[in-house]
Every structure is written in structure tokens, then in C-alpha cells.
Write a protein that holds these residues in place. Structure first.
Motif, PDB file in Angstrom:
ATOM      1  N   THR A  58      -0.943   3.327  -5.272  1.00 33.10           N
ATOM      2  CA  THR A  58      -0.288   2.805  -6.472  1.00 33.10           C
ATOM      3  C   THR A  58      -0.843   1.456  -6.910  1.00 33.10           C
ATOM      4  OG1 THR A  58       1.473   1.820  -5.147  1.00 33.10           O
ATOM      5  CG2 THR A  58       1.876   4.018  -6.039  1.00 33.10           C
ATOM      6  N   THR A  59      -1.486   0.713  -6.012  1.00 30.73           N
ATOM      7  CA  THR A  59      -2.021  -0.592  -6.371  1.00 30.73           C
ATOM      8  C   THR A  59      -3.517  -0.558  -6.701  1.00 30.73           C
ATOM      9  OG1 THR A  59      -2.378  -1.147  -4.051  1.00 30.73           O
ATOM     10  CG2 THR A  59      -0.287  -1.853  -5.038  1.00 30.73           C
ATOM     11  N   CYS A  60      -4.100   0.608  -6.829  1.00 29.74           N
ATOM     12  CA  CYS A  60      -5.522   0.730  -7.162  1.00 29.74           C
ATOM     13  C   CYS A  60      -5.711   0.387  -8.642  1.00 29.74           C
ATOM     14  CB  CYS A  60      -6.025   2.141  -6.890  1.00 29.74           C
ATOM     15  SG  CYS A  60      -7.753   2.372  -7.361  1.00 29.74           S
ATOM     16  N   THR A  61      -6.420  -0.694  -8.913  1.00 32.66           N
ATOM     17  CA  THR A  61      -6.603  -1.119 -10.301  1.00 32.66           C
ATOM     18  C   THR A  61      -7.455  -0.125 -11.094  1.00 32.66           C
ATOM     19  OG1 THR A  61      -8.427  -2.536  -9.585  1.00 32.66           O
ATOM     20  CG2 THR A  61      -6.284  -3.572  -9.865  1.00 32.66           C
ATOM     21  N   GLU A  62      -8.451   0.446 -10.466  1.00 34.85           N
ATOM     22  CA  GLU A  62      -9.282   1.440 -11.165  1.00 34.85           C
ATOM     23  C   GLU A  62      -8.438   2.653 -11.563  1.00 34.85           C
ATOM     24  OE1 GLU A  62     -13.083   4.410 -10.432  1.00 34.85           O
ATOM     25  OE2 GLU A  62     -12.782   2.747  -9.048  1.00 34.85           O
ATOM     26  N   ASP A 118     -13.379   4.200  -3.557  1.00 36.28           N
ATOM     27  CA  ASP A 118     -13.585   3.182  -2.526  1.00 36.28           C
ATOM     28  C   ASP A 118     -12.431   2.191  -2.466  1.00 36.28           C
ATOM     29  OD1 ASP A 118     -16.032   4.284  -1.812  1.00 36.28           O
ATOM     30  OD2 ASP A 118     -17.162   2.986  -3.165  1.00 36.28           O
ATOM     31  N   HIS A 119     -11.870   1.822  -3.615  1.00 36.57           N
ATOM     32  CA  HIS A 119     -10.771   0.869  -3.642  1.00 36.57           C
ATOM     33  C   HIS A 119      -9.551   1.453  -2.924  1.00 36.57           C
ATOM     34  CE1 HIS A 119      -8.091  -2.035  -6.158  1.00 36.57           C
ATOM     35  NE2 HIS A 119      -8.292  -2.477  -4.932  1.00 36.57           N
ATOM     36  N   CYS A 120      -9.215   2.710  -3.185  1.00 41.09           N
ATOM     37  CA  CYS A 120      -8.095   3.361  -2.490  1.00 41.09           C
ATOM     38  C   CYS A 120      -8.342   3.414  -0.979  1.00 41.09           C
ATOM     39  CB  CYS A 120      -7.860   4.775  -3.024  1.00 41.09           C
ATOM     40  SG  CYS A 120      -7.090   4.859  -4.653  1.00 41.09           S
ATOM     41  N   ARG A 121      -9.578   3.671  -0.584  1.00 41.51           N
ATOM     42  CA  ARG A 121      -9.916   3.702   0.854  1.00 41.51           C
ATOM     43  C   ARG A 121      -9.668   2.336   1.506  1.00 41.51           C
ATOM     44  NH1 ARG A 121     -13.444   8.212   2.291  1.00 41.51           N
ATOM     45  NH2 ARG A 121     -14.230   9.097   0.372  1.00 41.51           N
ATOM     46  N   ARG A 122     -10.083   1.270   0.820  1.00 42.80           N
ATOM     47  CA  ARG A 122      -9.879  -0.072   1.380  1.00 42.80           C
ATOM     48  C   ARG A 122      -8.401  -0.404   1.475  1.00 42.80           C
ATOM     49  NH1 ARG A 122     -14.394  -1.117  -1.802  1.00 42.80           N
ATOM     50  NH2 ARG A 122     -13.162  -1.973  -3.496  1.00 42.80           N
ATOM     51  N   ILE A 123      -7.627  -0.030   0.475  1.00 46.05           N
ATOM     52  CA  ILE A 123      -6.200  -0.300   0.475  1.00 46.05           C
ATOM     53  C   ILE A 123      -5.516   0.410   1.639  1.00 46.05           C
ATOM     54  CG2 ILE A 123      -4.029   0.030  -0.769  1.00 46.05           C
ATOM     55  CD1 ILE A 123      -5.691  -0.237  -3.384  1.00 46.05           C
ATOM     56  N   MET A 126       0.830  -1.181   0.000  1.00 47.08           N
ATOM     57  CA  MET A 126       0.000   0.000   0.000  1.00 47.08           C
ATOM     58  C   MET A 126       0.876   1.246   0.000  1.00 47.08           C
ATOM     59  SD  MET A 126      -1.944  -0.039   3.634  1.00 47.08           S
ATOM     60  CE  MET A 126      -1.093  -0.836   4.936  1.00 47.08           C
ATOM     61  N   ALA A 127       1.267   1.619  -1.175  1.00 45.46           N
ATOM     62  CA  ALA A 127       2.108   2.798  -1.346  1.00 45.46           C
ATOM     63  C   ALA A 127       1.267   3.958  -1.848  1.00 45.46           C
ATOM     64  CB  ALA A 127       3.227   2.499  -2.324  1.00 45.46           C
ATOM     65  N   LYS A 128       1.401   5.068  -1.204  1.00 47.25           N
ATOM     66  CA  LYS A 128       0.680   6.262  -1.619  1.00 47.25           C
ATOM     67  C   LYS A 128       1.536   7.060  -2.588  1.00 47.25           C
ATOM     68  CE  LYS A 128      -2.360   7.307   2.187  1.00 47.25           C
ATOM     69  NZ  LYS A 128      -3.617   7.241   1.508  1.00 47.25           N
ATOM     70  N   ARG A 129       0.862   7.820  -3.412  1.00 44.90           N
ATOM     71  CA  ARG A 129       1.544   8.788  -4.259  1.00 44.90           C
ATOM     72  C   ARG A 129       0.630   9.986  -4.402  1.00 44.90           C
ATOM     73  NH1 ARG A 129       0.885   6.524 -10.439  1.00 44.90           N
ATOM     74  NH2 ARG A 129      -0.165   8.433 -11.006  1.00 44.90           N
ATOM     75  N   SER A 130       1.088  11.008  -5.066  1.00 46.39           N
ATOM     76  CA  SER A 130       0.257  12.198  -5.245  1.00 46.39           C
ATOM     77  C   SER A 130      -1.050  11.817  -5.932  1.00 46.39           C
ATOM     78  CB  SER A 130       0.999  13.218  -6.096  1.00 46.39           C
ATOM     79  OG  SER A 130       2.152  13.660  -5.436  1.00 46.39           O
ATOM     80  N   PRO A 131      -2.156  12.423  -5.538  1.00 47.79           N
ATOM     81  CA  PRO A 131      -3.450  12.035  -6.092  1.00 47.79           C
ATOM     82  C   PRO A 131      -3.571  12.313  -7.587  1.00 47.79           C
ATOM     83  CG  PRO A 131      -3.700  13.896  -4.600  1.00 47.79           C
ATOM     84  CD  PRO A 131      -2.278  13.472  -4.542  1.00 47.79           C
TER      85      PRO A 131
END
Length: 53
Positions: free
Chosen positions: A22-26, A46-51, A1-6
């Protein structure tokens, strides 16, 4: 779960959400020519929130 700039999509028929994982498929499926930096004033997907937990 790596974050990057939105980022978000500027495509007219896209969901109005932003991504920051970075792992959000959408978010990763957005074509490069439609990808825009920033939140666009949209909520996080929602996917980013779950990650991010």
C-alpha cells in the motif's frame, strides 16, 4: 508495510510489474482508469520487494 491484493497497470507504456504494498509510490501513482487487479503475470516491482523486506 501493509499488503493488499496485487494490482498492475494496463497502460501500454507502463513498466510490466505488479504491486502489492500500500505504500509503494509507483503503484499508487497508477491512474484509476489504468489500474487492474491481479499480477498480470508480471514480477513484483522492486519498490514493493524492498518494502516487504
Amino acid at each position: 508495510m501493509a499488503k493488499r491484493s496485487p494490482w498492475h497497470s494496463k497502460a501500454p507504456n507502463s513498466r510490466k510489474v505488479h504491486h502489492d504494498e500500500t505504500t509503494c509510490t509507483e503503484g499508487n501513482n497508477i491512474e484509476s482508469y489504468n489500474k487492474v487487479s491481479g499480477t498480470g503475470g508480471y514480477p513484483k516491482c522492486d519498490h514493493c520487494r524492498r518494502i516487504s523486506g
